[in-house]
Structure formats: C-alpha cells, structure tokens
Write a protein that holds these residues in place. Structure first.
Motif, mmCIF file in Angstrom:
data_model
loop_
_atom_site.group_PDB
_atom_site.id
_atom_site.type_symbol
_atom_site.label_atom_id
_atom_site.label_comp_id
_atom_site.label_asym_id
_atom_site.label_seq_id
_atom_site.Cartn_x
_atom_site.Cartn_y
_atom_site.Cartn_z
ATOM 1 N N TYR A 94 0.826 -1.095 0.106
ATOM 2 C CA TYR A 94 0.104 0.089 0.018
ATOM 3 C C TYR A 94 0.862 1.177 -0.072
ATOM 4 O O TYR A 94 0.169 2.399 0.004
ATOM 5 C CB TYR A 94 -1.136 -0.047 0.992
ATOM 6 N N LYS A 95 2.187 1.270 0.215
ATOM 7 C CA LYS A 95 3.011 2.298 0.155
ATOM 8 C C LYS A 95 2.831 2.771 -0.983
ATOM 9 O O LYS A 95 3.107 3.881 -1.463
ATOM 10 C CB LYS A 95 4.605 1.917 0.464
ATOM 11 N N ASN A 96 2.857 1.800 -2.330
ATOM 12 C CA ASN A 96 2.634 2.676 -3.653
ATOM 13 C C ASN A 96 1.350 3.378 -3.837
ATOM 14 O O ASN A 96 1.667 3.929 -4.834
ATOM 15 C CB ASN A 96 2.546 1.226 -4.542
ATOM 16 N N ILE A 97 0.347 3.461 -2.882
ATOM 17 C CA ILE A 97 -0.836 4.222 -3.361
ATOM 18 C C ILE A 97 -0.295 5.653 -3.288
ATOM 19 O O ILE A 97 -0.836 6.515 -3.813
ATOM 20 C CB ILE A 97 -1.798 3.720 -2.082
ATOM 21 N N GLU A 98 0.747 5.915 -2.256
ATOM 22 C CA GLU A 98 1.289 7.221 -2.259
ATOM 23 C C GLU A 98 2.019 7.732 -3.376
ATOM 24 O O GLU A 98 1.950 8.884 -3.385
ATOM 25 C CB GLU A 98 2.060 7.383 -1.060
ATOM 26 N N GLU A 99 2.325 6.812 -4.221
ATOM 27 C CA GLU A 99 3.156 7.373 -5.244
ATOM 28 C C GLU A 99 2.136 7.783 -6.590
ATOM 29 O O GLU A 99 1.018 7.413 -6.511
ATOM 30 C CB GLU A 99 4.106 6.270 -5.933
ATOM 31 N N SER A 100 2.501 8.775 -7.263
ATOM 32 C CA SER A 100 1.938 8.935 -8.394
ATOM 33 C C SER A 100 1.737 8.175 -9.515
ATOM 34 O O SER A 100 2.811 7.482 -9.875
ATOM 35 C CB SER A 100 2.313 10.423 -8.940
ATOM 36 N N ILE A 101 0.401 7.737 -10.044
ATOM 37 C CA ILE A 101 0.109 6.834 -10.972
ATOM 38 C C ILE A 101 -0.213 7.550 -12.175
ATOM 39 O O ILE A 101 -0.915 8.332 -12.271
ATOM 40 C CB ILE A 101 -0.607 5.940 -10.487
ATOM 41 N N ASN A 102 0.395 7.119 -13.412
ATOM 42 C CA ASN A 102 -0.209 7.803 -14.659
ATOM 43 C C ASN A 102 -1.087 7.013 -15.216
ATOM 44 O O ASN A 102 -1.330 5.780 -14.940
ATOM 45 C CB ASN A 102 1.126 7.790 -15.733
ATOM 46 N N ILE A 103 -2.218 7.731 -15.387
ATOM 47 C CA ILE A 103 -3.345 7.111 -15.825
ATOM 48 C C ILE A 103 -3.615 7.024 -17.272
ATOM 49 O O ILE A 103 -3.330 8.309 -17.897
ATOM 50 C CB ILE A 103 -4.700 7.680 -15.375
ATOM 51 N N THR A 104 -3.669 5.857 -17.979
ATOM 52 C CA THR A 104 -3.982 5.644 -19.203
ATOM 53 C C THR A 104 -5.191 5.092 -19.425
ATOM 54 O O THR A 104 -6.140 4.835 -18.726
ATOM 55 C CB THR A 104 -2.744 4.610 -19.804
ATOM 56 N N GLU A 105 -5.535 4.899 -21.085
ATOM 57 C CA GLU A 105 -6.988 4.729 -21.136
ATOM 58 C C GLU A 105 -7.031 2.992 -20.723
ATOM 59 O O GLU A 105 -8.280 2.477 -20.569
ATOM 60 C CB GLU A 105 -7.153 4.523 -22.699
ATOM 61 N N ASP A 106 -6.002 2.182 -20.437
ATOM 62 C CA ASP A 106 -6.327 0.819 -19.972
ATOM 63 C C ASP A 106 -5.946 0.656 -18.594
ATOM 64 O O ASP A 106 -5.862 -0.710 -18.061
ATOM 65 C CB ASP A 106 -5.418 -0.206 -21.044
ATOM 66 N N THR A 107 -5.980 1.825 -17.924
ATOM 67 C CA THR A 107 -5.539 1.724 -16.580
ATOM 68 C C THR A 107 -6.831 0.878 -15.680
ATOM 69 O O THR A 107 -7.948 1.595 -15.805
ATOM 70 C CB THR A 107 -5.235 3.037 -15.992
ATOM 71 N N ASN A 108 -6.375 -0.060 -14.889
ATOM 72 C CA ASN A 108 -7.419 -0.687 -14.045
ATOM 73 C C ASN A 108 -7.303 -0.086 -12.692
ATOM 74 O O ASN A 108 -6.166 -0.009 -11.913
ATOM 75 C CB ASN A 108 -6.943 -2.278 -13.683
ATOM 76 N N PRO A 109 -8.355 0.714 -12.264
ATOM 77 C CA PRO A 109 -8.476 1.473 -10.929
ATOM 78 C C PRO A 109 -8.214 0.533 -9.752
ATOM 79 O O PRO A 109 -8.022 1.000 -8.793
ATOM 80 C CB PRO A 109 -9.726 2.275 -10.981
ATOM 81 N N PHE A 110 -8.468 -0.718 -9.775
ATOM 82 C CA PHE A 110 -8.430 -1.865 -8.730
ATOM 83 C C PHE A 110 -7.385 -2.474 -8.705
ATOM 84 O O PHE A 110 -6.973 -3.505 -7.806
ATOM 85 C CB PHE A 110 -9.874 -2.483 -8.793
ATOM 86 N N ASP A 111 -6.405 -2.409 -9.821
ATOM 87 C CA ASP A 111 -5.113 -3.195 -9.763
ATOM 88 C C ASP A 111 -4.278 -2.813 -8.494
ATOM 89 O O ASP A 111 -3.963 -1.585 -8.059
ATOM 90 C CB ASP A 111 -4.210 -2.758 -11.027
ATOM 91 N N GLY A 112 -4.124 -3.745 -7.893
ATOM 92 C CA GLY A 112 -2.798 -3.746 -6.769
ATOM 93 C C GLY A 112 -3.916 -3.836 -5.613
ATOM 94 O O GLY A 112 -3.059 -3.697 -4.418
ATOM 95 N N ILE A 113 -4.958 -3.755 -5.508
ATOM 96 C CA ILE A 113 -5.913 -3.921 -4.173
ATOM 97 C C ILE A 113 -6.848 -4.960 -4.076
ATOM 98 O O ILE A 113 -7.732 -4.804 -3.439
ATOM 99 C CB ILE A 113 -6.396 -2.257 -3.885
ATOM 100 N N GLU A 114 -6.628 -5.969 -5.072
ATOM 101 C CA GLU A 114 -7.482 -6.969 -4.891
ATOM 102 C C GLU A 114 -7.729 -7.853 -3.638
ATOM 103 O O GLU A 114 -8.722 -8.381 -3.500
ATOM 104 C CB GLU A 114 -7.065 -8.122 -6.127
ATOM 105 N N ASP A 115 -6.462 -8.058 -2.928
ATOM 106 C CA ASP A 115 -6.570 -8.470 -1.722
ATOM 107 C C ASP A 115 -6.982 -8.000 -0.510
ATOM 108 O O ASP A 115 -6.939 -8.283 0.679
ATOM 109 C CB ASP A 115 -5.154 -9.228 -1.539
ATOM 110 N N ILE A 116 -7.924 -6.786 -0.552
ATOM 111 C CA ILE A 116 -8.224 -5.891 0.382
ATOM 112 C C ILE A 116 -8.961 -6.748 1.431
ATOM 113 O O ILE A 116 -8.593 -6.390 2.796
ATOM 114 C CB ILE A 116 -8.873 -4.739 -0.023
#
Length: 145
Positions: free
Chosen positions: A46-68
């Motif tokens: 979740y430390k990666n959440i604080e990093e800036s993420i480039n949003i593209t047309e194929d960005t999945n907003p739930f990528d990396g938080i599936e195991d919540i």
C-alpha cells in the motif's frame, strides 16, 4: 512506565474486564508473528498508493488492491487474539470463547471501535508516566566538574 491498562466493556448487557500489561503485549506479538509478517507486506504493497500513478486508457483502478478483504481478515485475526489475551487475565476464556465474544462486540460496536479500544489499551500499557511527573534533582545526576 505504566504497568497496565484496564477497561470494562459491556457486551450484550454483561460487563467484561479487559486487562493488558507488557507481558500481554509480548504474548500478543508472539501469537501474531505470521500475521505481523503479512501486515509488513501489506504496508509495502500500500506504500505504492502514495506514489503518483500515470492514468492511461487501459488503467485498471483496482489493480494492486484485489486482496483488500484478505488484508482486513489478517488484521481482524490479530485483534481477536489481542482480545483473547486481554480477557484471559480476568475471565480465563479459551480462544474460541474470546472470539465469540469479540464477534459480539464487533456486531455491537463495530470493528473500528473495537480495534481503537485495543490500540488505546496498548498505548496506555506502554505509556511513560515518569517523564510527566515533577522529578527532584538528584545529586547523583549532577555533572561533576
């Protein structure tokens, strides 16, 4: 250092005493080693959440938080064990009995409140009351020139 924290909690019209001291905190840490390792992994993930993420047309907003949900379950297990330890001193509940009571408390108060109470008791058991008192100037502590 304060030696313990003691609270009364009412669950289902019955009062229970929660007791925690340093020994209880060490026991909790001992019984949650595997979960603590998982929490450390979670923190890194979740430390990666604080990093800036480039949003593209194929960005999945739930990528990396599936195991919540799994992550929340790990935290829940840790606090179930904390409550077992806090209830054991006064009531000698088995882990199963303590989990049943924990589940009732969560249903009655909400898990966030139950976790906050546990954290408050940990802080109180670790609280340094010595530095808040007016201490006398001890001659042995004076510098010798």
């Amino acid at each position: 250092m304060k030696e313990f924290s003691k609270e009364i909690i009412e669950i289902g019209d019955q009062e229970y005493t929660l007791f925690l001291n340093r020994e209880g905190i060490v026991a909790w840490e001992r019984f949650c080693k595997k979960e603590q390792e998982e929490v450390q992994k979670m923190q890194e993930k979740y430390k990666n959440i604080e990093e800036s993420i480039n949003i593209t047309e194929d960005t999945n907003p739930f990528d990396g938080i599936e195991d919540i949900d799994n992550d929340a379950e790990i935290v829940s297990i840790m606090y179930e064990r904390l409550y077992w330890i806090m209830l054991y001193t006064e009531h000698k509940f088995t882990p199963t009995q303590a989990k049943e009571l924990y589940d009732k408390a969560v249903a009655e108060y909400g898990e966030e409140q139950i976790i906050l109470l546990g954290n408050q008791m940990i802080e109180e058991a670790n609280k340094d009351n010595v530095s808040k008192k007016n201490l006398k100037n001890l001659a042995a502590l004076k510098s010798k020139k």
